[in-house]
Design an enzyme around this catalytic site. Structure first.
Site, short mmCIF file in Angstrom:
data_model
loop_
_atom_site.label_atom_id
_atom_site.label_comp_id
_atom_site.label_asym_id
_atom_site.label_seq_id
_atom_site.Cartn_x
_atom_site.Cartn_y
_atom_site.Cartn_z
N HIS A 22 -11.50 -9.80 98.68
CA HIS A 22 -12.83 -9.75 98.06
C HIS A 22 -12.74 -9.24 96.63
O HIS A 22 -13.73 -8.75 96.09
CB HIS A 22 -13.76 -8.87 98.91
CG HIS A 22 -13.95 -9.42 100.29
ND1 HIS A 22 -14.80 -10.47 100.55
CD2 HIS A 22 -13.35 -9.12 101.47
CE1 HIS A 22 -14.73 -10.78 101.84
NE2 HIS A 22 -13.84 -9.97 102.42
N LYS B 159 -5.14 23.31 91.07
CA LYS B 159 -5.09 23.25 92.53
C LYS B 159 -6.46 23.46 93.18
O LYS B 159 -6.82 22.77 94.11
CB LYS B 159 -4.10 24.30 93.03
CG LYS B 159 -3.97 24.39 94.54
CD LYS B 159 -2.84 23.54 95.02
CE LYS B 159 -2.65 23.57 96.51
NZ LYS B 159 -2.25 22.26 97.03
N ARG C 293 -3.33 27.10 89.17
CA ARG C 293 -4.78 27.01 89.01
C ARG C 293 -5.21 26.48 87.64
O ARG C 293 -6.39 26.24 87.40
CB ARG C 293 -5.41 28.39 89.19
CG ARG C 293 -5.18 28.98 90.55
CD ARG C 293 -5.82 30.33 90.63
NE ARG C 293 -7.27 30.22 90.65
CZ ARG C 293 -7.98 30.08 91.75
NH1 ARG C 293 -7.39 30.02 92.91
NH2 ARG C 293 -9.29 29.99 91.69
N GLU D 241 -1.58 11.12 90.93
CA GLU D 241 -1.72 12.47 90.40
C GLU D 241 -0.40 13.09 89.95
O GLU D 241 -0.41 13.88 89.01
CB GLU D 241 -2.47 13.40 91.36
CG GLU D 241 -1.75 13.82 92.59
CD GLU D 241 -2.55 14.82 93.45
OE1 GLU D 241 -3.33 15.60 92.91
OE2 GLU D 241 -2.35 14.79 94.68
N CYS E 196 -9.40 28.57 86.71
CA CYS E 196 -8.43 29.37 85.97
C CYS E 196 -7.82 30.42 86.89
O CYS E 196 -8.33 30.68 87.97
CB CYS E 196 -9.11 30.06 84.81
SG CYS E 196 -10.00 28.93 83.74
N LYS F 48 -1.44 10.34 95.68
CA LYS F 48 -0.23 11.10 95.37
C LYS F 48 0.48 10.47 94.17
O LYS F 48 0.92 11.17 93.27
CB LYS F 48 0.74 11.14 96.58
CG LYS F 48 0.30 11.95 97.76
CD LYS F 48 0.35 13.45 97.55
CE LYS F 48 -0.96 14.01 97.09
NZ LYS F 48 -1.90 14.54 98.02
N ASN G 238 -13.22 33.05 84.85
CA ASN G 238 -13.02 31.79 85.56
C ASN G 238 -14.40 31.30 85.93
O ASN G 238 -15.18 32.05 86.54
CB ASN G 238 -12.17 32.03 86.82
CG ASN G 238 -12.08 30.80 87.71
OD1 ASN G 238 -12.26 29.68 87.23
ND2 ASN G 238 -11.81 31.01 88.97
N GLY G 239 -14.73 30.07 85.56
CA GLY G 239 -16.06 29.54 85.88
C GLY G 239 -16.69 28.89 84.67
O GLY G 239 -15.99 28.58 83.69
N GLU H 253 -4.49 8.09 100.50
CA GLU H 253 -3.74 9.32 100.22
C GLU H 253 -2.43 9.00 99.46
O GLU H 253 -2.06 9.70 98.51
CB GLU H 253 -3.45 10.06 101.55
CG GLU H 253 -2.56 11.28 101.45
CD GLU H 253 -3.07 12.38 100.53
OE1 GLU H 253 -4.19 12.28 100.02
OE2 GLU H 253 -2.30 13.34 100.30
N TRP I 30 -7.70 26.59 82.65
CA TRP I 30 -7.95 25.16 82.82
C TRP I 30 -9.19 24.91 81.98
O TRP I 30 -10.28 25.38 82.31
CB TRP I 30 -8.20 24.83 84.30
CG TRP I 30 -8.30 23.36 84.55
CD1 TRP I 30 -7.26 22.50 84.76
CD2 TRP I 30 -9.49 22.57 84.61
NE1 TRP I 30 -7.74 21.22 84.94
CE2 TRP I 30 -9.10 21.23 84.86
CE3 TRP I 30 -10.84 22.85 84.48
CZ2 TRP I 30 -10.02 20.19 84.97
CZ3 TRP I 30 -11.75 21.81 84.60
CH2 TRP I 30 -11.34 20.50 84.84
O1 M6R Z 1 -8.79 22.86 98.43
P1 M6R Z 1 -9.41 21.55 98.79
O2 M6R Z 1 -8.83 20.93 100.00
O3 M6R Z 1 -10.91 21.67 98.90
O4 M6R Z 1 -9.13 20.61 97.57
C1 M6R Z 1 -9.66 19.32 97.51
C2 M6R Z 1 -9.00 18.50 96.43
O5 M6R Z 1 -9.20 19.09 95.18
C3 M6R Z 1 -7.50 18.33 96.66
O6 M6R Z 1 -7.23 17.77 97.89
C4 M6R Z 1 -6.90 17.43 95.55
O7 M6R Z 1 -7.36 16.13 95.70
C5 M6R Z 1 -5.38 17.51 95.59
N1 M6R Z 1 -4.87 17.61 94.26
C6 M6R Z 1 -4.75 16.33 96.21
O8 M6R Z 1 -3.37 16.35 96.16
#
Ligand code: M6R
Length: 634
Positions: free
Chosen positions: A530, A629, A27, A514, A2, A511, A99-100, A507, A74
């Site tokens: 496989h 994030k 966040r 997400e 959060c 993208k 937050n937590g 990756e 969140w």
């Molecule tokens: O801040 P971090 O690099 O530790 O975050 C890791 C992941 O949460 C972050 O890379 C996440 O997968 C992103 N949303 C990818 O775009």
């Protein structure tokens, strides 16, 4: 996960809170809320939805107060509703944001249920009520400092992770910040002499970025720390009540860096900054085609030579960068390497100790699993190195050494420019370790360093052809409508690549998933037969990463296999590689580069493809659903 913001000073807190919440929205954006204390009365406004919803509500109220707090949520405990939105009240005396996760919230709730009527489903409300209860006890006992004593007593009872901001109705000149495992930063600004000589404005936030508009002088709170923020200054105690001093640190980011400028989305802005990120990453670290990280890493040569193992641990995109790092380490060093997802590493019987360099990769430096994994490796005696973009982050403050990414603040939830920063930083790091251990060939060093200085231009050349990727995304995002049902042209995507390009396939698929909510799976190209090849048909495009590297011929055979199953092939390949073009329905050319550095080029078209795909579908690109994030809970 959060976002938290707090203010006390002589100004009206509401605008400051709203601006802070907008900066923190990445966040979490399930709900937003704020509370001010005005004439010893709490005034609270909260709403499910984004900060914009809260702003709309504000238009029809006249809320103001020189002390206040705000929160973007969140959701963990309790659905996304107005009632579950923060702030939460505890009795008449306390308002709190959190937050937590409070792990023993049910136990606390049961204990307090005779005295409090709980109205939300959150774990947070139990903490607010608990602090109200301990506060009343302290008043009854005639404690000198009842607010601090109440907090001390409450935190002893709470298990889990928390960053709290707490206001007490009887104390309109101060609020408290409490940190255990969830990040919190406090900052201050001296008001101008003209306005109020000698007085302070004090702020808190879960991320220093939210404070940049007001101050760049901050204190990152430590584990188990309580701070009292008032117009007279900021005081710190540990959880047992011992007061201590903290030094402020100056952040070298500025407010302009956290604005969108003329871009429609932060993600697009950040993708377009990647040439600059590369330049900043190699600046003063590559000189005359030689690598030098001695100013970043104050390592003792004997210690470097004593390492036998290299562990690289991360989550999400940072983990995919680590997979590229693994191959660089195989090539330039003689260390035994293992790469792990942090949430797995932390629960394994890991063999690591004084002979291990353990690298923790996290753009935010706040990811809960990565932090826990680092603590495990540290407890076993490993030398811990953080590769991070945030030098004041929890991870950066806990490790033995740091390699900073220099990507500048990243706001879009989808990591893009920090991935580029990680790839570049890893190429430097692995060469540097190899150089110190005597395993890096001079010719490799010169070859890679020379190419690294050319790479920003090659990235920028891809960025100048964004229209091609927009058209490609338009083609594959196409929909048809029959009997009122909308059919998407592509049922899902398969991304394939070999070697480093497998990491880029992962990756690229992440993208697309997400931000565009499209099912996408990545496979090592040779592994396709496989199982996943069964998915292929004319409605399942295959995105192939096929630069001119040593595995190209093998990858081309895999492209043929997919083609034979009628999958449309979209290839990313190096310029002049017409053989790949001839077997692809669509082909995007990138410049040629050294084999080890191709990931920094091949990833760019995939980021843009996902961006335009999401744009066409009308997705909320910077704030994709269900995500945040920084993943600061387990
Ligand atoms: O801040 P971090 O690099 O530790 O975050 C890791 C992941 O949460 C972050 O890379 C996440 O997968 C992103 N949303 C990818 O775009």
């Amino acid at each position: 996960m959060c976002g938290i913001i707090g203010y006390v000073g002589s100004k009206d807190s509401v605008n400051i809170i709203i601006r802070g919440l907008s900066a923190l929205e990445y966040r979490g954006y399930d709900s937003a809320g704020l509370a001010v204390l005005d004439n010893n009365e709490f005034k609270i406004l909260k709403k499910a939805g984004k900060v914009a919803e809260l702003e709309k509500m504000l238009e029809s109220t006249s809320l103001s107060g020189s002390i206040g707090m705000g929160h973007t949520r969140w959701a963990t405990h309790g659905g996304v509703t107005d009632i579950n939105a923060h702030p939460h009240c505890g009795g008449d005396n306390v308002v709190l944001i959190h937050n937590g996760i409070i792990e023993n919230w049910m136990e606390i709730k049961e204990e307090l249920s005779g005295d409090y009527a709980f109205i939300s489903e959150t774990d947070t409300e139990t903490a607010a009520c608990l602090i109200d209860k301990t506060y009343k006890d302290c008043i009854e006992k005639g404690e000198n400092n009842p607010t601090l004593e109440a907090i001390k007593a409450a935190v002893q009872k709470i298990r889990g992770a928390f960053a709290f901001v707490v206001m007490f109705r009887d104390y309109p000149d101060r609020f408290y910040c409490i940190r255990k495992s969830s990040p919190l930063v406090v900052g201050c600004r001296h008001e101008s002499a003209k306005e109020a000589a000698g007085k302070f404005e004090a702020f808190c936030a879960s991320d220093a970025m939210a404070l940049l508009h007001y101050t760049a002088d901050v204190v990152y709170m430590n584990e188990g720390e309580i701070a009292e923020l008032s117009v007279n200054g900021i005081k710190f105690w540990d959880f047992s009540g011992v007061e201590h001093e903290r030094e402020t640190i100056h952040i070298d980011w500025n407010y302009g860096m956290v604005e969108k400028g003329n871009y429609p989305h932060f993600m697009l802005k950040e993708i377009n900054e990647q040439g600059t990120v590369l330049r900043q990453t190699i600046d003063k670290r590559v000189i005359d085609n030689q690598i030098d990280l001695s100013s970043d890493l104050k390592w003792d040569l004997e210690q470097v030579k004593s390492w036998r193992k290299l562990h690289i641990v991360a989550c999400g995109t940072s983990y995919y960068a680590s997979l590229v790092a693994e191959r660089l380490a195989e090539q330039f060093t003689d260390l035994e390497i293992r790469v792990d997802i942090a949430s797995e590493y932390r629960y394994r019987n890991i063999r690591c100790g004084a002979d291990t360099l353990a690298v923790f990769v996290s753009q935010s430096g706040e990811t809960a699993d990565t932090l826990a994994a680092e603590r495990l490796a540290k407890s076993k005696g490993a030398h811990c190195l953080a590769v991070t973009n945030v030098k004041g982050s929890s991870l950066a403050r806990e490790v033995n050494s740091i390699l900073e990414l220099k990507a500048g603040p990243e706001i879009g939830v989808a990591a893009t420019k920090t991935f580029m920063g990680q790839l570049a930083a890893f190429s430097l790091l692995m060469m540097w370790i190899g150089k110190l251990r005597g395993t890096l060939c001079k010719s490799d060093e010169t070859r890679i360093c020379a190419e690294l200085t050319r790479l920003p231009y090659k990235v920028e050349s891809i960025l100048s052809r964004q229209d091609e990727l927009r058209l490609l995304a338009e083609k594959y995002a196409e929909t048809t409508s029959r009997y009122g049902i909308v059919y998407e042209r592509s049922k899902g995507f398969l991304f394939i690549g070999r070697g480093n390009e497998f990491a880029i396939a992962l990756e690229g698929a992440l993208k697309l998933k997400e931000i565009a909510y499209v099912h996408a799976e990545a496979y090592a190209a040779g592994e396709m037969k496989h199982g996943p090849i069964a998915l292929l048909d004319s409605g399942t495009p295959v995105i192939t990463l096929a630069p001119a590297d040593s595995l190209l011929e093998k990858t081309m055979s895999n492209i043929e296999e997919a083609r034979a199953r009628k999958s449309p092939i979209i290839s990313v390949t190096s310029e002049g590689n017409n053989a790949v073009k001839s077997i692809s329905e669509d082909c995007f050319f990138i410049s040629r580069t050294e084999e080890e550095l191709y990931p920094m080029l091949t990833v760019v078209p995939l980021q843009l493809f996902a961006y335009f795909f999401a744009f066409i579908k009308g997705c909320d690109i910077d704030k994709p659903r269900n995500l945040a994030k920084s993943v600061t809970v387990e």
